[in-house]
Write a protein that holds these residues in place. Structure first.
Motif, PDB file in Angstrom:
ATOM      1  N   VAL A  25       5.521   0.129 -17.701  1.00  0.00           N
ATOM      2  CA  VAL A  25       5.591   0.321 -16.247  1.00  0.00           C
ATOM      3  C   VAL A  25       4.669  -0.664 -15.537  1.00  0.00           C
ATOM      4  N   ILE A  26       3.450  -0.855 -16.067  1.00  0.00           N
ATOM      5  CA  ILE A  26       2.524  -1.819 -15.462  1.00  0.00           C
ATOM      6  C   ILE A  26       3.118  -3.222 -15.497  1.00  0.00           C
ATOM      7  N   CYS A  27       3.673  -3.604 -16.641  1.00  0.00           N
ATOM      8  CA  CYS A  27       4.283  -4.930 -16.773  1.00  0.00           C
ATOM      9  C   CYS A  27       5.522  -5.073 -15.889  1.00  0.00           C
ATOM     10  N   ALA A  28       6.232  -3.979 -15.650  1.00  0.00           N
ATOM     11  CA  ALA A  28       7.387  -4.040 -14.751  1.00  0.00           C
ATOM     12  C   ALA A  28       6.955  -4.357 -13.329  1.00  0.00           C
ATOM     13  N   LEU A  29       5.864  -3.751 -12.891  1.00  0.00           N
ATOM     14  CA  LEU A  29       5.374  -4.004 -11.535  1.00  0.00           C
ATOM     15  C   LEU A  29       4.898  -5.436 -11.369  1.00  0.00           C
ATOM     16  N   ASP A 134      -7.830   5.227 -24.581  1.00  0.00           N
ATOM     17  CA  ASP A 134      -7.027   4.087 -24.116  1.00  0.00           C
ATOM     18  C   ASP A 134      -5.913   4.542 -23.170  1.00  0.00           C
ATOM     19  N   LEU A 135      -5.320   5.692 -23.453  1.00  0.00           N
ATOM     20  CA  LEU A 135      -4.273   6.215 -22.570  1.00  0.00           C
ATOM     21  C   LEU A 135      -4.836   6.523 -21.187  1.00  0.00           C
ATOM     22  N   LEU A 136      -6.053   7.039 -21.144  1.00  0.00           N
ATOM     23  CA  LEU A 136      -6.689   7.313 -19.862  1.00  0.00           C
ATOM     24  C   LEU A 136      -6.918   6.021 -19.085  1.00  0.00           C
ATOM     25  N   GLN A 137      -7.385   4.983 -19.779  1.00  0.00           N
ATOM     26  CA  GLN A 137      -7.590   3.696 -19.123  1.00  0.00           C
ATOM     27  C   GLN A 137      -6.278   3.102 -18.625  1.00  0.00           C
ATOM     28  N   LEU A 138      -5.223   3.261 -19.403  1.00  0.00           N
ATOM     29  CA  LEU A 138      -3.909   2.759 -18.982  1.00  0.00           C
ATOM     30  C   LEU A 138      -3.396   3.520 -17.766  1.00  0.00           C
ATOM     31  N   GLY A 139      -3.673   4.818 -17.707  1.00  0.00           N
ATOM     32  CA  GLY A 139      -3.278   5.593 -16.538  1.00  0.00           C
ATOM     33  C   GLY A 139      -3.985   5.112 -15.281  1.00  0.00           C
ATOM     34  N   VAL A 140      -5.269   4.821 -15.400  1.00  0.00           N
ATOM     35  CA  VAL A 140      -6.022   4.286 -14.256  1.00  0.00           C
ATOM     36  C   VAL A 140      -5.486   2.914 -13.861  1.00  0.00           C
ATOM     37  N   ALA A 141      -5.180   2.079 -14.863  1.00  0.00           N
ATOM     38  CA  ALA A 141      -4.640   0.752 -14.584  1.00  0.00           C
ATOM     39  C   ALA A 141      -3.284   0.841 -13.894  1.00  0.00           C
ATOM     40  N   LEU A 142      -2.459   1.792 -14.294  1.00  0.00           N
ATOM     41  CA  LEU A 142      -1.157   1.967 -13.652  1.00  0.00           C
ATOM     42  C   LEU A 142      -1.316   2.394 -12.201  1.00  0.00           C
ATOM     43  N   ALA A 143      -2.235   3.296 -11.935  1.00  0.00           N
ATOM     44  CA  ALA A 143      -2.479   3.730 -10.553  1.00  0.00           C
ATOM     45  C   ALA A 143      -2.944   2.556  -9.690  1.00  0.00           C
ATOM     46  N   LEU A 144      -3.842   1.733 -10.242  1.00  0.00           N
ATOM     47  CA  LEU A 144      -4.328   0.568  -9.502  1.00  0.00           C
ATOM     48  C   LEU A 144      -3.217  -0.435  -9.268  1.00  0.00           C
ATOM     49  N   ALA A 145      -2.374  -0.656 -10.275  1.00  0.00           N
ATOM     50  CA  ALA A 145      -1.260  -1.592 -10.119  1.00  0.00           C
ATOM     51  C   ALA A 145      -0.280  -1.111  -9.055  1.00  0.00           C
ATOM     52  N   ALA A 146      -0.020   0.190  -9.022  1.00  0.00           N
ATOM     53  CA  ALA A 146       0.888   0.743  -8.014  1.00  0.00           C
ATOM     54  C   ALA A 146       0.319   0.557  -6.614  1.00  0.00           C
ATOM     55  N   VAL A 147      -0.982   0.745  -6.463  1.00  0.00           N
ATOM     56  CA  VAL A 147      -1.625   0.569  -5.147  1.00  0.00           C
ATOM     57  C   VAL A 147      -1.526  -0.890  -4.698  1.00  0.00           C
ATOM     58  N   VAL A 148      -1.820  -1.820  -5.608  1.00  0.00           N
ATOM     59  CA  VAL A 148      -1.747  -3.241  -5.263  1.00  0.00           C
ATOM     60  C   VAL A 148      -0.330  -3.644  -4.881  1.00  0.00           C
ATOM     61  N   CYS A 149       0.660  -3.151  -5.642  1.00  0.00           N
ATOM     62  CA  CYS A 149       2.060  -3.471  -5.342  1.00  0.00           C
ATOM     63  C   CYS A 149       2.492  -2.916  -3.989  1.00  0.00           C
ATOM     64  N   ALA A 150       2.122  -1.677  -3.725  1.00  0.00           N
ATOM     65  CA  ALA A 150       2.532  -1.047  -2.462  1.00  0.00           C
ATOM     66  C   ALA A 150       1.851  -1.720  -1.274  1.00  0.00           C
ATOM     67  N   ALA A 151       0.562  -2.017  -1.416  1.00  0.00           N
ATOM     68  CA  ALA A 151      -0.175  -2.605  -0.301  1.00  0.00           C
ATOM     69  C   ALA A 151       0.218  -4.057  -0.044  1.00  0.00           C
TER      70      ALA A 151
END
Length: 292
Positions: A25-29, A134-151
């Motif tokens: 999902v992160i790579c898709a964004l 690592d899954l927790l870190q990936l979840g945080v990274a996904l949230a940050l990526a979504a914010v950057v994409c939306a903004a």
């Protein structure tokens, strides 16, 4: 159906599945913008540019993702600075820094004779070793990526069309470009555990490129890329489990194979459509019904 379910009953395969899906999902964004703007070579260079930072972090006992992020950010800054020169094209700067960072990483690695196994996991990933942390870190990274994409969506679109258009609209193209590099760095660093530095482009470019055969709007491309990347993760883990192949490399290869299939089906459909249109053109119209 036992062969389909049995691998995912194991706890480390379950963590690998969730890790691969989050990374997809992160790579898709990020990868959608990489494909739209033609930044695949830059993404490849930044992925290899992580090696010195990851090597130093490993030798020092630090966080590998943080070391890789700092190294990739340095690579991006170097490319941005050298790319402003009018004496050579930006890809020249990318190529030079790409070799320099990769060579520096190998030199750092050579200082430790017992680093060969860790180097293999860094270069090709070790998705089966993903931990809950690592899954927790990936979840945080996904949230940050979504914010950057939306903004930054509007600014990214304008920047992809024309930098002067983005400037005229007051969207600050330099800031938008920096945010896009941040998003790319985030995706590359997040992929470290799954496909490593050498194979990250497989998940970063192949799913969005495949999705573009079936969608013409960026949000739909991102959704399609996330689904294709997740499918590559599931299929790759299954093949790796039953065939005994390297999991990260198998996932990357399946992602590229899905792109190939998408391109093939797109060509076949484009050839069938003219035939259908021609058949409709020559077919007689239905006779009108007679009224008594």
């Amino acid at each position: 159906m036992e062969w389909l379910i049995a691998p995912f009953e194991v706890s480390f395969v379950q963590r690998a599945l969730w890790g691969g899906v989050l990374v997809s999902v992160i790579c898709a964004l990020a990868g959608t913008w990489v494909v739209v703007r033609g930044m695949a070579f830059l993404g490849e260079a930044m992925a290899h540019g992580m090696l010195p930072g990851v090597a130093v972090a490993s030798l020092a006992g630090g966080n590998l993702m943080l070391g890789g992020a700092l190294s990739a950010a340095a690579m991006a800054c170097g490319v941005t600075v050298l790319g402003r020169s009018r004496r050579f094209a930006q890809d020249t700067a990318i190529g030079l820094l790409f070799v320099a960072m990769l060579a520096a990483g190998v030199i750092i690695v050579s200082y430790s004779g017992s680093f060969a196994v860790d180097l293999t996991s860094i270069l090709f990933g070790d998705v089966l070793a993903v931990r809950s942390q690592d899954l927790l870190q990936l979840g945080v990274a996904l949230a940050l990526a979504a914010v950057v994409c939306a903004a930054g969506h509007r600014a990214f679109v304008a920047l992809s069309v024309d930098r002067r258009t983005a400037t005229a609209l007051g969207l600050r193209p330099r800031v938008a470009h920096g945010a896009l590099l941040l998003l790319l760095t985030l995706a590359i660093v997040s992929s470290l555990h799954v496909v490593g530095t050498l194979l990250v482009v497989g998940l970063l470019v192949a799913p969005p490129a495949a999705a573009m055969f079936w969608a013409d709007r960026l949000p739909l491309v991102m959704v399609g890329a996330a689904l294709l990347g997740s499918a590559a993760t599931v299929i790759g883990l299954l093949v790796s489990w039953h065939a005994g192949t390297a999991a990260g490399a198998t996932i990357a290869l399946v992602a590229v194979a899905l792109f190939g299939l998408s391109a093939l089906f797109s060509v076949l459909l484009s050839r069938l459509r003219p035939r259908r249109d021609a058949a409709r053109a020559v077919s007689p119209e239905p006779l009108p019904e007679r009224t008594p």
